[in-house]
Design a protein around this motif. Structure first.
Motif, PDB file in Angstrom:
ATOM      1  N   GLN A   1     -14.045   9.702   1.775  1.00 33.05           N
ATOM      2  CA  GLN A   1     -12.691   9.491   2.267  1.00 33.05           C
ATOM      3  C   GLN A   1     -12.686   8.543   3.446  1.00 33.05           C
TER       4      GLN A   1
ATOM      5  N   ASP B   1       0.809  -1.207   0.000  1.00 36.39           N
ATOM      6  CA  ASP B   1       0.000   0.000   0.000  1.00 36.39           C
ATOM      7  C   ASP B   1       0.834   1.245   0.000  1.00 36.39           C
ATOM      8  N   VAL B   2       2.029   1.148   0.551  1.00 38.28           N
ATOM      9  CA  VAL B   2       2.836   2.340   0.766  1.00 38.28           C
ATOM     10  C   VAL B   2       4.150   2.181   0.027  1.00 38.28           C
ATOM     11  N   MET B   3       4.521   3.212  -0.722  1.00 33.15           N
ATOM     12  CA  MET B   3       5.795   3.163  -1.430  1.00 33.15           C
ATOM     13  C   MET B   3       6.877   3.753  -0.551  1.00 33.15           C
TER      14      MET B   3
ATOM     15  N   GLU C   1      -3.623  14.073   5.677  1.00 39.10           N
ATOM     16  CA  GLU C   1      -2.795  15.136   5.120  1.00 39.10           C
ATOM     17  C   GLU C   1      -3.532  15.849   4.011  1.00 39.10           C
TER      18      GLU C   1
ATOM     19  N   ASP D   1      -9.029  16.417  -5.051  1.00 39.28           N
ATOM     20  CA  ASP D   1      -9.605  16.545  -3.713  1.00 39.28           C
ATOM     21  C   ASP D   1     -11.037  16.990  -3.749  1.00 39.28           C
TER      22      ASP D   1
ATOM     23  N   CYS E   1      10.304   5.946   0.314  1.00 41.85           N
ATOM     24  CA  CYS E   1      10.633   7.326  -0.030  1.00 41.85           C
ATOM     25  C   CYS E   1      11.535   7.393  -1.239  1.00 41.85           C
TER      26      CYS E   1
ATOM     27  N   GLU F   1     -13.763  14.031  -3.984  1.00 41.10           N
ATOM     28  CA  GLU F   1     -14.102  13.105  -2.900  1.00 41.10           C
ATOM     29  C   GLU F   1     -14.642  13.875  -1.729  1.00 41.10           C
TER      30      GLU F   1
ATOM     31  N   ALA G   1       0.906   4.589   8.030  1.00 38.39           N
ATOM     32  CA  ALA G   1       1.074   5.655   7.042  1.00 38.39           C
ATOM     33  C   ALA G   1      -0.200   5.888   6.264  1.00 38.39           C
TER      34      ALA G   1
ATOM     35  N   LEU H   1      -1.875   9.500   5.342  1.00 36.67           N
ATOM     36  CA  LEU H   1      -2.204   9.992   4.009  1.00 36.67           C
ATOM     37  C   LEU H   1      -3.589  10.590   3.991  1.00 36.67           C
TER      38      LEU H   1
END
Lengths: 350, 631
Positions: free
Chosen positions: B287, B106-108, B267, B279, B110, B282, B260, B264
């Motif tokens: 969300q 799900d998370v890449m 943020e 943005d 950095c 949604e 994380a 997300l």
């Protein structure tokens, strides 16, 4: 740098091709007259049939389908040039002119379920039913600021991922200029455009059994806003685009996709039938055949697998044909259509 | 060399290894190979029990990014999402560009280079899955006890006897729900015993969860009220068109609970939200639904899913492969049937005919659909039940002990007017809000009409009754999509218990004629529960599931003899015998044959079916005469 130069040259070539196509005085003058109509009606969107473009310049049409963003931009610039040549003052009124496409899209005519990633960046035509309409909000296109200290006026243009320009501008709204003098916004001189987002879901009768219907988000701008409401069945033509994920310490690596519409067409359930010349000839022959009573013949053709009940069939035929409402001089109305009440028992089939 | 259980603890390692190996060969098909690897390892039943299950083990015990399994129902399907299948990242130490795999994550990490030409965009689909609604406690216990997963909780979890400790440990974000969610997890007591944690004797006390139940369940969108268990966002990478809504699956996948994901979601710059088109599309509700915090709703990246034709842990997963098991059970079926008949006769106050019909009802199953007609359904209306309060509840408990999933619906006025039956699409949050009729196949729905009081049904009540009627007559539920309705077929056994004739339709109505009139119903009922022991109950449970899954056919000679018989019957009494009677007699004879373990119709079964139908109908006639003015 060299890629920029190549792109620019291609853009200019595309623009020339489109101008050629639109300025068809020698050919049949169809689009010239359409442009003149557009000017007289005070509109900024021209409806172009992609089939015509394909006939004139097939390579260009294929590029328009596959590389929609740049080609559409070139097309719109060509239109603006043409309008300027026809009526200079009108061209100055509008910042941009828009192209609405219609016609046959081949394998780019999709439903939200078949809108796959291979269609990203191309021109597609999506059909479905509208399920959500946002409010219409104004979006700033160009803002004008006046600095009372230096008595200078400055302008700034805003573009984002929903416009066709390749480079989104900075999203920051300036409140101070370079020397930190406060700026006043001249709202009257700033230019805004209308903005609305809708969601189109695939038609319930076409969704495969057992699956939930899929939907796609579509952005409507300028004169396309408020043309449709939730519950309408529509066909929307536009470019399919991928929006980058959020940036930050982490990124989820997922993308949202949206469609930027250029043309919206309502699909009404009652489609008026198109009769070909052969059809009309056959209808005329049938009505003139003297041997039998046409009314009788038609009523017997209704529900042919049910035997008898001629009187009922004649009544149903009258209801289907309908009539013309008559308004008499004294103001009373005679209805044009009839209602039928069938009384009897129905047999259950198990 | 990876150790034997490395593929369970670190499946991503296996995937990444295959990805790296395939870099030199672009057409290696590493994705299919990775799935094959896991499928092979999971072929033996033993290997399957090593994998921990989200149904039994609390979420905070599970190691992130490990292989887990989840027995679930697909409740909702979201729109597909595009993700980076392969992306380039700059290694901070060596500053070299490395191609990394983005699948099953799900998370890449950095340092992602978003403009790289080597990025591969791929598509995946998300399903919102909930635990199987109405799953009986015996099923849960049986699955949990057969699991041999060794799950050691993370070191940050300090075992003490105080409830206070839960709040220190888990790094929950600022949602008010987590408190209630944790209390739900502590409800699953027994699994801790099976986790080989000899050293700490943790006594997790069950926190009172009654007052917190409504709010948290509303968020997790379970079909039935009062359900416990986790829900999951399952990410499917291949063949998502093969899954239908309301399918029951066992999903094997990689658990992703990265905090994380919540970061997300939070943020969001206020000023940028107006200018960023993504943005503005949604809403806040969407969300919350599509990206709930991972501690509440974990993500499961599906490697492979096993469809569950039945949810009975005592049977092998597919009957067709296990011919030995099948033949041994078939030979015993007649005997087990006789025992079950005696048991039901006691419960139904000595009425053997009603007991027989109850057995037929419990093994009924919609085996095919012809146009709109579902074949094989057999909803039963048991009228004339004693109105003593506990009788119907007791009857339900008996059924709950025998079938894998069931639900008791008291048709009180409040329930009918206020409960959500039909799922409805919420366009603001872009999800399907569930209802009580979104059930897995083979669920037994027990409708208690004796609780019906005087009063008025409002609009919701009328819709609910119509929905129940549709369910019984056509085995379908019309989901409400605001501008249109979509029908979803289902396969639910409906048993209606009423005083007189039920107000809902039914395929078969039988009036209870009690032979025993116990002066004290409570005593009589409590003595019944002592009757069957666990082994007996297991035999009954297996019998009912096997009978439901058997194939059935009618040979041509039988078809001819049935036709002739029917024609004779009509000749004798043309008015009262109709085509519908033939249909119901065929259904009864089918169920009767299956209940005896016979896979094709024989003359005995046909004659017996006719006989019991005649008996049943004569009772209904008698009843009509007794209740003079009733329609």
């Amino acid at each position: 740098m060299s890629t920029d130069v190549v792109d620019d040259r291609e853009m200019r070539e595309a623009q020339r091709d489109y101008l050629d196509f639109l300025d068809d005085d020698q050919d049949q003058g169809v689009y010239q007259s359409k442009v003149r109509d557009m000017i007289s009606e005070n509109k900024a969107r021209l409806i172009v049939n992609i089939n015509d473009l394909r006939r004139r310049n097939e390579a260009r049409a294929a590029k328009l389908m596959n590389n929609a963003f740049e080609e559409l931009l070139a097309f719109q610039r060509a239109l603006k040039d043409l309008v300027a040549s026809v009526d200079g003052t009108y061209a100055k009124q509008y910042e941009e002119f828009f192209i609405a496409l219609e016609g046959s899209f081949g394998n780019k005519h999709v439903t939200p379920r078949t809108l796959t990633s291979r269609l990203l960046g191309s021109m597609v035509c999506v059909e479905g039913i509208i399920t959500k309409c946002s409010l219409v909000r104004p979006k700033v296109v160009r803002s004008v600021h006046y600095c009372p200290a230096t008595k200078k006026t400055m302008e700034r243009k805003y573009t984002d991922m929903t416009s066709l320009d390749a480079f989104p501008s900075s999203a920051i709204y300036p409140t101070k200029d370079e020397e930190n003098n406060p700026l006043e916004t001249e709202f009257g001189l700033s230019v805004y455009k209308d903005h609305q987002t809708i969601t189109v879901q695939e038609m319930p009768e076409k969704a495969p059994a057992g699956q939930l219907p899929r939907s796609v988000d579509i952005i409507l701008d300028n004169d396309l806003v408020d043309l449709v409401k939730p519950g309408d069945r529509v066909q929307v033509v536009g470019t399919y685009r991928c929006l980058p994920g959020k940036k930050g310490g982490f990124t989820s690596g997922t993308f949202r996709t949206i469609m930027i519409a250029c043309h919206v067409k309502q699909m009404s359930k009652e489609v008026s039938p198109n009769f070909s010349a052969g059809d009309v000839a056959k209808i005329r022959n049938f009505s003139r055949a003297g041997k039998m009573d046409v009314f009788d013949q038609l009523s017997r053709s209704l529900a042919p697998s049910i035997h008898g009940h001629e009187y009922i069939k004649k009544a149903i035929l009258c209801m289907l044909l309908g009539g013309v409402e008559k308004v008499l001089e004294n103001g009373s109305r005679i209805r044009g259509d009839i209602n039928i009440l069938l009384i009897g028992t129905t047999v259950f089939f198990s | 060399m990876p150790t034997t259980h490395d593929w369970i603890n670190n499946p991503l390692g296996v995937v990444e290894g295959m990805f790296a190996a395939s870099q030199n060969n672009p057409n290696s098909g590493w994705e299919a190979k990775a799935v094959e690897f896991f499928k092979d390892h999971l072929k033996e039943k033993e290997a399957q029990t090593w994998v921990p299950s989200l149904n039994d083990v609390p979420l905070h015990y599970m190691k992130p990014n490990s292989l887990v399994k989840f027995r679930c129902l697909i409740q909702d399907m979201f729109d597909p999402e595009f993700y980076m299948g392969a992306y380039e990242a700059v290694d901070p130490s060596t500053k070299a560009k490395v191609l990394k795999c983005g699948k099953y994550k799900d998370v890449m990490e950095c340092g992602v280079d978003l403009n790289s030409k080597n990025t591969v965009t791929a598509e995946r689909q998300t399903f919102y899955c909930v635990p199987i609604p109405g799953e009986s406690p015996w099923v849960k216990e049986s699955y949990a006890s057969s699991s041999q997963a060794r799950v050691v909780p993370s070191t940050s979890y300090v075992p003490t006897r105080q409830k206070r400790s839960y709040e220190e440990d888990d790094d929950m974000d600022t949602q008010p729900q987590p408190q209630k969610q944790r209390e739900k997890h502590t409800g699953l007591q027994s699994p801790t015993e099976h986790h080989g944690n000899g050293e700490c004797k943790r006594r997790e006390t069950e926190a009172p969860s009654n007052q917190t139940a409504p709010a948290s369940h509303l968020d997790l969108n379970f079909p039935l009220p009062g359900e416990k268990g986790p829900s999951c966002l399952v990410k499917v990478y291949a063949e998502w068109d093969g899954f239908k809504l309301n399918d029951t699956l066992e999903v094997y996948g990689i658990l992703s609970v990265s905090p994380a994901l919540s970061a997300l979601a939070d943020e969001k710059d206020v000023s940028s939200s107006f200018l960023d088109p993504a943005d503005s599309m949604e809403t806040a509700e969407e969300q919350r639904v599509h990206c709930p915090p991972a501690s509440l709703v974990p993500r499961l990246h599906m490697l492979y899913a096993k469809p569950l034709p039945h949810n009975n842990p005592l049977l092998p997963p597919t009957l067709e492969d296990n011919s030995a098991f099948l033949s041994s059970t078939l030979s015993e079926m007649a005997a087990v049937r006789a025992e079950l008949l005696t048991y039901f006769t006691h419960i139904l106050l000595g009425d053997a005919l009603a007991a027989e019909y109850l057995i037929l009802h419990l093994i009924s199953n919609v085996y095919s659909r012809r146009d709109v007609l579902p074949l094989g359904k057999f909803s039963l209306n048991l009228s004339g039940c004693p109105t003593v309060s506990s009788y119907t509840e007791c009857l339900y408990q008996v059924i709950q002990q025998l079938v894998p999933s069931s639900f008791y619906l008291a048709m009180s006025l409040q329930n009918m007017n206020q409960m959500k039956f039909v799922p409805k699409k919420d366009y603001v949050a872009n999800r399907l809000v569930s209802g009580a009729l979104q059930l897995a196949k083979h669920t037994s729905l027990f409708l208690d009409e004796i609780q019906l009081e005087q009063g008025q049904l409002d609009t919701t009540g009328v819709h609910n009754i119509t929905a129940l009627g549709n369910l019984i007559s056509w085995q379908k539920v019309d989901y409400d999509f605001n501008y249109h309705q979509m029908e979803f077929p289902c396969n639910i056994n409906v048993l209606t218990v009423s005083e007189g004739r039920s107000l809902l339709p039914s395929d078969c109505q039988i009036h209870l004629q009690s032979q025993v009139a116990p002066p004290n119903m409570e005593e009589y009922l409590s003595s019944l529960h002592m009757h069957p022991q666990a082994s007996q109950l297991n035999k009954f449970r297996m019998y009912l599931s096997v009978a439901r899954l058997l194939d059935y056919s009618i040979s041509d000679e039988m078809t001819k003899s049935v036709e002739d018989d029917f024609v004779d019957m009509r000749k004798d009494d043309p008015r009262s015998v109709s085509a519908e009677d033939l249909h119901s007699m065929l259904v009864v004879s089918r169920l009767l044959s299956l209940s005896l373990g016979l896979t094709s119709l024989c003359t005995d079964s046909w004659l017996r079916a006719k006989h019991i139908e005649v008996l049943r109908r004569s009772r209904v006639e008698q009843q009509k005469c007794l209740n003079g003015n009733e329609p």
